[in-house]
Structure formats: structure tokens, C-alpha cells
Design a protein around this motif. Structure first.
Motif, PDB file in Angstrom:
ATOM      1  N   ILE A  15      -8.858  -2.292   4.156  1.00  0.00           N
ATOM      2  CA  ILE A  15      -9.222  -1.750   2.842  1.00  0.00           C
ATOM      3  C   ILE A  15     -10.022  -0.463   3.039  1.00  0.00           C
ATOM      4  O   ILE A  15      -9.771   0.558   2.399  1.00  0.00           O
ATOM      5  N   GLN A  16     -10.951  -0.523   4.005  1.00  0.00           N
ATOM      6  CA  GLN A  16     -11.767   0.658   4.309  1.00  0.00           C
ATOM      7  C   GLN A  16     -10.906   1.809   4.796  1.00  0.00           C
ATOM      8  O   GLN A  16     -11.043   2.945   4.345  1.00  0.00           O
ATOM      9  N   MET A  17      -9.990   1.473   5.717  1.00  0.00           N
ATOM     10  CA  MET A  17      -9.129   2.477   6.322  1.00  0.00           C
ATOM     11  C   MET A  17      -8.309   3.227   5.273  1.00  0.00           C
ATOM     12  O   MET A  17      -7.982   4.389   5.419  1.00  0.00           O
TER      13      MET A  17
ATOM     14  N   ASP B 170       0.822  -1.214   0.000  1.00  0.00           N
ATOM     15  CA  ASP B 170       0.000   0.000   0.000  1.00  0.00           C
ATOM     16  C   ASP B 170       0.861   1.271   0.000  1.00  0.00           C
ATOM     17  O   ASP B 170       0.386   2.345   0.325  1.00  0.00           O
ATOM     18  N   ASN B 171       2.126   1.110  -0.367  1.00  0.00           N
ATOM     19  CA  ASN B 171       3.023   2.282  -0.461  1.00  0.00           C
ATOM     20  C   ASN B 171       3.902   2.158  -1.697  1.00  0.00           C
ATOM     21  O   ASN B 171       5.060   2.565  -1.677  1.00  0.00           O
ATOM     22  N   ILE B 172       3.338   1.568  -2.743  1.00  0.00           N
ATOM     23  CA  ILE B 172       4.175   1.200  -3.889  1.00  0.00           C
ATOM     24  C   ILE B 172       4.825   2.422  -4.545  1.00  0.00           C
ATOM     25  O   ILE B 172       5.897   2.324  -5.129  1.00  0.00           O
TER      26      ILE B 172
ATOM     27  N   THR C   7     -12.791   0.244  -4.801  1.00  0.00           N
ATOM     28  CA  THR C   7     -12.679  -0.903  -5.717  1.00  0.00           C
ATOM     29  C   THR C   7     -11.271  -1.044  -6.302  1.00  0.00           C
ATOM     30  O   THR C   7     -10.972  -2.042  -6.938  1.00  0.00           O
ATOM     31  N   SER C   8     -10.419  -0.031  -6.098  1.00  0.00           N
ATOM     32  CA  SER C   8      -9.073  -0.155  -6.686  1.00  0.00           C
ATOM     33  C   SER C   8      -8.071  -0.704  -5.675  1.00  0.00           C
ATOM     34  O   SER C   8      -7.134  -0.018  -5.270  1.00  0.00           O
ATOM     35  N   ILE C   9      -8.320  -1.939  -5.260  1.00  0.00           N
ATOM     36  CA  ILE C   9      -7.456  -2.586  -4.276  1.00  0.00           C
ATOM     37  C   ILE C   9      -6.280  -3.243  -4.992  1.00  0.00           C
ATOM     38  O   ILE C   9      -6.493  -4.070  -5.886  1.00  0.00           O
TER      39      ILE C   9
ATOM     40  N   LYS D 181      -7.722   1.953  16.273  1.00  0.00           N
ATOM     41  CA  LYS D 181      -6.508   1.563  16.980  1.00  0.00           C
ATOM     42  C   LYS D 181      -5.391   2.551  16.636  1.00  0.00           C
ATOM     43  O   LYS D 181      -5.431   3.194  15.592  1.00  0.00           O
ATOM     44  N   MET D 182      -4.457   2.633  17.538  1.00  0.00           N
ATOM     45  CA  MET D 182      -3.296   3.447  17.236  1.00  0.00           C
ATOM     46  C   MET D 182      -2.617   2.821  16.026  1.00  0.00           C
ATOM     47  O   MET D 182      -2.367   1.623  16.006  1.00  0.00           O
ATOM     48  N   SER D 183      -2.366   3.619  15.016  1.00  0.00           N
ATOM     49  CA  SER D 183      -1.803   3.057  13.792  1.00  0.00           C
ATOM     50  C   SER D 183      -0.962   4.099  13.074  1.00  0.00           C
ATOM     51  O   SER D 183      -1.365   5.251  12.951  1.00  0.00           O
ATOM     52  N   LYS D 184       0.200   3.634  12.609  1.00  0.00           N
ATOM     53  CA  LYS D 184       1.123   4.527  11.912  1.00  0.00           C
ATOM     54  C   LYS D 184       0.398   5.265  10.805  1.00  0.00           C
ATOM     55  O   LYS D 184       0.627   6.444  10.572  1.00  0.00           O
ATOM     56  N   SER D 185      -0.492   4.561  10.105  1.00  0.00           N
ATOM     57  CA  SER D 185      -1.157   5.157   8.949  1.00  0.00           C
ATOM     58  C   SER D 185      -2.186   6.210   9.349  1.00  0.00           C
ATOM     59  O   SER D 185      -2.663   6.936   8.505  1.00  0.00           O
TER      60      SER D 185
END
Ligand code: ATP
Ligand code: MG
Length: 365
Positions: free
Chosen positions: A119-121, A53-55, A126-128, A203-207
Motif C-alpha cells: 500500500i505504501q509502495m 492496482d491497474n484498473i 487512504t484511497s485503497i 526489492k526488484m519489482s516490476k512496479s
């Protein structure tokens, strides 16, 4: 042969590590490492997974590989006892993922609750990216390539572990007993299962940028604690306050010990008394936040200081990672050779293939 006890866990190098990682997994890893009860411990940086998710941001992953390694060392992961490695340097993991892909259906992946939430976050809609969608499969490969028996992780990883266990069962059923079913090891303290962010959301998350990082300065920690989400209806000190969903109290659940009260707030015996006062009314948010800030500083200061020491010798950190990759690659290669044999694709390991095929054609004549 006695089954070896093997730990495997990892983190995505998408940012520095935060206190959610610490209570959800890292603190436990250090305890388990020092318990001497495990035969092998593998800790890895999932850079390949971070890229899913960081390509378009390889620089972010490259830099955080060192940041996360520093966080590990600062928390007490000891490279003499634990092998720290980087996922992308072990091509066997891609190979195993490729074989596992045929053991999982698209609908099973779609049902994976962690994949759904993530995916939601990320607003993928639809572009997964296919790589992101299939990351539970690659995670199963990461775990099984090292024959891990124990995986200490936060609660968000539970569906991942279940998926990995299913893959192992399916693989062993088809190809014979080859892989080991891993067990999840969740934090015992409920507040640590999924530590919320300082904003009280998710949740605590880097993103999500709602983190207290292990490397934050004392001032930053102070500021973040002071601005934390509490009970929005607790306006006046005299108002009764709510504990549930009150992030400051969740963090106290995760971090406070009896001795902290003696040290910082001796008018209370323990956390239960403090909670009761808050619920009754008459206890201000600031007083509770001050206590939390003091506890956080006490816990984080030694980590921060150790990190500064390791930062002085980055070439040594890089060399530690390089050596870790070598050790890990050997372990994964061993499993892969067993996998190839089980799947009957080990054509050139020995003479068997040549002999059996020759016999087949000789018999046909
Ligand atoms: P990203 O946003 O890039 O997914 P993250 O902050 O979710 O990053 P991961 O690298 O995905 O972190 O998670 C690494 C490990 O830390 C996993 O075992 C996960 O369960 C645990 N973990 C992450 N966040 C928390 C949290 N808030 N509470 C408890 N455990 C957590
Ligand atoms: Mg995550």
C-alpha cells in the motif's frame, strides 16, 4: 487416500518477468517440475489481482499475459508437465474468495505486513481499492482451489501464505476437513529471498522500474550491470569496500558458481576470496561488475534465445493458455463442489435438500 503433492504459484501480469522472479521462484519451479516428485503443477497469471492496482490500464494486463507466458516457456516451464492458466478465466476462484471473505477480519488484513508495504509502495494512502486490500483473501482462494500443498515463492509472500493457512484452518474447523493447508517453499539461498533492484533500493519489482528483465538484450543487461548500485564510499580502487548492501555482491551471491571463477576470473578461487579482496581494498567495482555481467549473460542468453523461438508462434502460446485454463477450471470446479457441500449450499446436487425440507414440514404438521 494418499495426499497428492500439488504445486501452485503465479505472477501478476504487470510486466515482463525479471531476475528477481527467476531466483525467487521461477528457477525453482522448473527444477521441481523436472524432479518428477509432484503429482500436479499449476502456474497461473494473476490478471485479476494485477487489475486491483491497474484498473484503469487493462491494456497493460492484456499484453503482459502473453509476455509472462513467453517468459515461463523461455525458462523451461513445460506445458506438458505444468498447467499454465489465467486467473480471470476460472470464475470458481471469485466464488471461493467470496466465501473466504467472511473468515477474515478487516483488522487482520490491516496487520498483514505485505499488504502494508505494498500500500505504501503504491502511495494509496487512504484511497485503497477494496479489491487490492483484500487480495490476500483471493490469493488464499487461488491456492486452496487447487489443493496446493507446496507454494514456491519469494519471501515477500510469507505473510500471504500464513493468511491462507489461517483461512484453511478456520474453514476446516467450521465446515469439516475440506481444504488443504499449503506450505511455503522459500529459496534456499538467502540472496534469492528478496533480490534487491539494480538501484539497491527495496526489492526488484516490476512496479519500481529497477529490474533486469529476462528478455533484456545483451546490451541492456551490460548497461544495467555497469550502472548498478555498489558501496557509495568505495571511491578509489584502494579504498576498503563494503559487501553488505552492495547489490553487485548480492547478485553474485544469487548467481555465481565455482565454475564461473575458473572461467572468468581464475585469479580467485571463489566468491569468498573476491569478497575478501574487495573488503581489504585494491579491487575496483568495474572488475566485479564485469564478472557479474559475464555470469548474467551466460545465464540469460539461453532464456532469451528460447523466448525468441516461442515468439515466432504466438497462436500456439495462446492455445496453450486456453487449454491450461480448461484443465485448471475442472480442478477448481471439483474443489468448489466440495466447498459448497461442506458449507451446506449445495441445494441441487442431489435429492437430499428436497427430502430433508419436505420431511421438516411434514413433521411440523
Ligand atoms: P508487482 O510490482 O506488480 O507486484 P513483482 O515484481 O512484485 O510485481 P509479483 O508478480 O508480485 O512480482 O511476484 C511474483 C513472484 O515472484 C512471487 O512469488 C514473489 O515472491 C517473487 N518475487 C518477485 N520479486 C522478487 C524479488 N525481487 N526477489 C525474490 N522473489 C521475488
Ligand atoms: Mg509483487
Amino acid at each position: 487416500m494418499k495426499q497428492e503433492k500439488i504445486i501452485l504459484t503465479g505472477d501478476r501480469p504487470t510486466g515482463k518477468l525479471h531476475i528477481g522472479h527467476y531466483v525467487g521462484s521461477l528457477r525453482r519451479r522448473v527444477e521441481l517440475q523436472n524432479s518428477g516428485l509432484y503429482d500436479k503443477i499449476f502456474i497461473f497469471e494473476a490478471d485479476g489481482q494485477a487489475l486491483t492496482d491497474n484498473i484503469d490500464n487493462p491494456e497493460k494486463v492484456r499484453q503482459n499475459v502473453i509476455e509472462v507466458a513467453l517468459d515461463y516457456l523461455a525458462c523451461g516451464i513445460d506445458p506438458k508437465k505444468s498447467t499454465i492458466f489465467i486467473q480471470s478465466q476460472i470464475p470458481e476462484l471469485c466464488e471461493l474468495t467470496f466465501y473466504f471473505m467472511d473468515l477474515v477480519t478487516v483488522s487482520r488484513l490491516q496487520r498483514n505486513p505485505t499488504v502494508k508495504t505494498e500500500i505504501q509502495m503504491r502511495n494509496f494512502e487512504t484511497s485503497i481499492p477494496v479489491g487490492f486490500f483484500t487480495y490476500p483473501i483471493s490469493q488464499a482462494a487461488d491456492i486452496t482451489a487447487f489443493k496446493a500443498t507446496t507454494v514456491p515463492v519469494g519471501e515477500d509472500q510469507e505473510p500471504m501464505l500464513e493468511q491462507a493457512r489461517e483461512i484453511v484452518r478456520r474453514f476446516n474447523h467450521i465446515y469439516g476437513e475440506t481444504l488443504v493447508e499449503p506450505n511455503i517453499l522459500l529459496p534456499e539461498n538467502a540472496a534469492c529471498l528478496r533480490l534487491p533492484g539494480t538501484d539497491g533500493k527495496a526489492k526488484m519489482s516490476k512496479s519500481l522500474g529497477n529490474c533486469i528483465y529476462l528478455s533484456d538484450s545483451a546490451d541492456e543487461v551490460e548497461k544495467k550491470v555497469k550502472s548498478m548500485y555498489t558501496d557509495p564510499n568505495h571511491i578509489k580502487v584502494t579504498d576498503p569496500g563494503q559487501i553488505e548492501g552492495n547489490t553487485v555482491f548480492t547478485y553474485l551471491d544469487a548467481f555465481s558458481k565455482q565454475e564461473h571463477f575458473e572461467r572468468y576470473l581464475p585469479e580467485y578461487q571463489n566468491l569468498d576470496e573476491l569478497k575478501a579482496h574487495y573488503q581489504r581494498g585494491g579491487l575496483g567495482d568495474m572488475k566485479v561488475k564485469k564478472l557479474l555481467a559475464a555470469i548474467m549473460q551466460e545465464e540469460l542468453e539461453p532464456i532469451r534465445n528460447r523466448r525468441k523461438e516461442f515468439e515466432k508462434d504466438i497462436p500456439a502460446v495462446c492455445e496453450m493458455l486456453r487449454q491450461g485454463c480448461e484443465v485448471a477450471r475442472e480442478a477448481a470446479a471439483q474443489t468448489l463442489s466440495e466447498v459448497r457441500r461442506a458449507m451446506k449450499i449445495n441445494y441441487f446436487d442431489d435429492e437430499t435438500f428436497v427430502a430433508e425440507q419436505t420431511a421438516r414440514f411434514t413433521a411440523a404438521k
